[in-house]
Design an enzyme around this catalytic site. Structure first.
Site, PDB file in Angstrom:
ATOM      1  N   GLU A 103      37.770  34.526  71.225  1.00  0.00           N
ATOM      2  CA  GLU A 103      39.050  33.846  71.002  1.00  0.00           C
ATOM      3  C   GLU A 103      40.048  34.155  72.123  1.00  0.00           C
ATOM      4  OE1 GLU A 103      39.747  31.507  69.101  1.00  0.00           O
ATOM      5  OE2 GLU A 103      38.028  31.552  67.762  1.00  0.00           O
TER       6      GLU A 103
ATOM      7  N   TYR B 201      47.624  32.791  65.855  1.00  0.00           N
ATOM      8  CA  TYR B 201      46.357  32.057  65.956  1.00  0.00           C
ATOM      9  C   TYR B 201      45.169  33.011  66.009  1.00  0.00           C
ATOM     10  CZ  TYR B 201      42.290  29.862  67.813  1.00  0.00           C
ATOM     11  OH  TYR B 201      40.976  29.494  67.968  1.00  0.00           O
TER      12      TYR B 201
ATOM     13  N   ASP C 163      45.621  26.351  66.886  1.00  0.00           N
ATOM     14  CA  ASP C 163      45.761  26.337  68.344  1.00  0.00           C
ATOM     15  C   ASP C 163      46.228  24.934  68.757  1.00  0.00           C
ATOM     16  OD1 ASP C 163      43.573  24.701  68.101  1.00  0.00           O
ATOM     17  OD2 ASP C 163      42.289  25.824  69.476  1.00  0.00           O
TER      18      ASP C 163
END
Ligand code: SF4
Length: 371
Positions: free
Chosen positions: A40, A123, A141
């Site tokens: 991520e 996020y 996102d």
């Protein structure tokens, strides 16, 4: 106003589409929270095909949070070289140390605890909590923001204020289900592959019958196109000094700067004559120079700046460098975290013999990003 679409129907359509269409990406073959976190962070502002080799090398070298917490910072930055946005690597190092110290080496399960870690925004925390731990947490996102704004007809700016709040609320309602990780990834994937910023492929979209933007033909106006801020123009002089044809002088940048913790050619902002710039860049380190000549020019576009770079070659300097300065063997450059813009400068200004010795990593990623 957001249209009320039954959440169960939407979830079912999204997850079914994701199950059938998701790309087989390395981080989707694991639910290890550490691996999910690494992926991520790397994927922020960076293309999937660029991330894959970096992700695989990173996990091979530092397979656990403990391994990352024990890593040499320079090694981690060197492994990050070419990915850009180097603060991400610095934040990961700080977060790994904190996870070992405060959480016994395991990433916390809860969003509230995750967001307290360095570099974790809402996020990343939501993505790790939902994908790795199955927590019912939203993860919004840029892709999800756009997709949800279109599905629910959320007008106006969705990057902040009420628009952003409306998007996060809808994401939270959808993620309140038995498979929040798949649901979040379905939205991310749909935004990346189908509900793209320009020309979304609505005919292939699993939720088009529920989509406000599609029904009203407003796909290109929701969300409204962003007005990009004009990039600041910066003149930069970089000073290249090679000793005995095999050692290069590099300067480690301050941790809180643009190239935090990375190794760059000594450099100076502002338009100065070559000798003045070289003198100014090195005088603070007590260097005496024997001569300076112009070597190359190039332009680089970063996120918020357009750099006009002049590289000058200087001769001289002390045999021993100190402080943030270091003489580094050309053959050893690959062991240091060096931003792409410095690699480009070296490619442009080193002589063919020097270039042949220099181990400059291949920077394959394109796009505007620091470094
Ligand atoms: S129908 Fe079109 S605009 Fe609506 S979510 Fe699907 S791809 Fe996006």
């Amino acid at each position: 106003m957001a249209k009320r679409v039954p959440a169960p129907l939407l979830r079912r359509a999204l997850v079914a589409w994701y199950t059938a269409n998701r790309r087989d990406l390395p981080w989707r073959r694991t639910s290890d929270p550490y691996a999910v976190w690494v992926s991520e962070v790397m994927l922020q502002q960076t293309r999937v095909d660029t991330v894959i080799p970096y992700y695989e090398r990173f996990l091979e070298r530092w397979p656990t949070v403990e391994a990352l917490a024990d890593a040499d910072d320079d090694d981690v930055r060197a492994a990050w070289s070419g990915l850009g946005y180097y603060r991400r690597a610095n934040s990961m190092l700080a977060a790994a140390a904190q996870i070992v110290r405060d959480h016994g080496g395991a990433l916390p399960h809860d969003v509230d605890a995750l967001v307290k870690l360095p570099g974790f925004g809402r996020y990343t925390a939501g993505a790790v909590a939902s994908i790795a731990y199955g927590k019912r947490a939203p993860a919004v996102d840029g892709n999800v923001q756009r997709t949800l704004a279109r599905i629910f007809g959320i007008d106006g700016d969705v990057t902040s204020g009420p628009g952003s709040k409306a998007v996060w609320n809808q994401a939270a309602i959808l993620a309140n289900c038995d498979e929040p990780g798949d649901l979040n990834q379905a939205l991310i994937e749909l935004g990346a592959l189908v509900c793209t910023p320009r020309n979304p492929a609505c005919e292939q979209c699993p939720v088009r019958t529920d989509c406000v933007a599609y029904a009203e033909g407003r796909q290109t106006s929701i969300p409204p196109p962003r007005v990009r801020a004009k990039k600041k123009e910066v003149e930069l002089t970089m000073v290249l000094i090679v000793r005995h044809g095999d050692h290069l002088l590099l300067e480690r940048q301050p941790d809180d700067g643009l190239f935090g913790g990375l190794w760059c050619l000594p450099m100076l902002e502002g338009h100065l004559d070559p000798a003045g710039a070289a003198d100014e860049a090195l005088r603070r380190h007590g260097f005496e120079l024997d001569g300076v000549e112009e070597a190359a020019e190039l332009e680089a576009i970063l996120t918020h700046r357009r750099l006009r770079i002049r590289i000058v070659r200087a001769h001289g300097g002390p045999a021993r460098a100190s402080g943030a300065m270091k003489w580094i063997a050309l053959e050893a450059l690959e062991d240091y975290g060096i931003p792409t813009v410095t690699v480009r400068a070296l490619r442009a200004a080193l002589t063919p013999d020097e270039r042949a010795r220099a181990t400059l990593k291949d920077r394959r990623n394109a796009g505007a990003r620091p470094g």
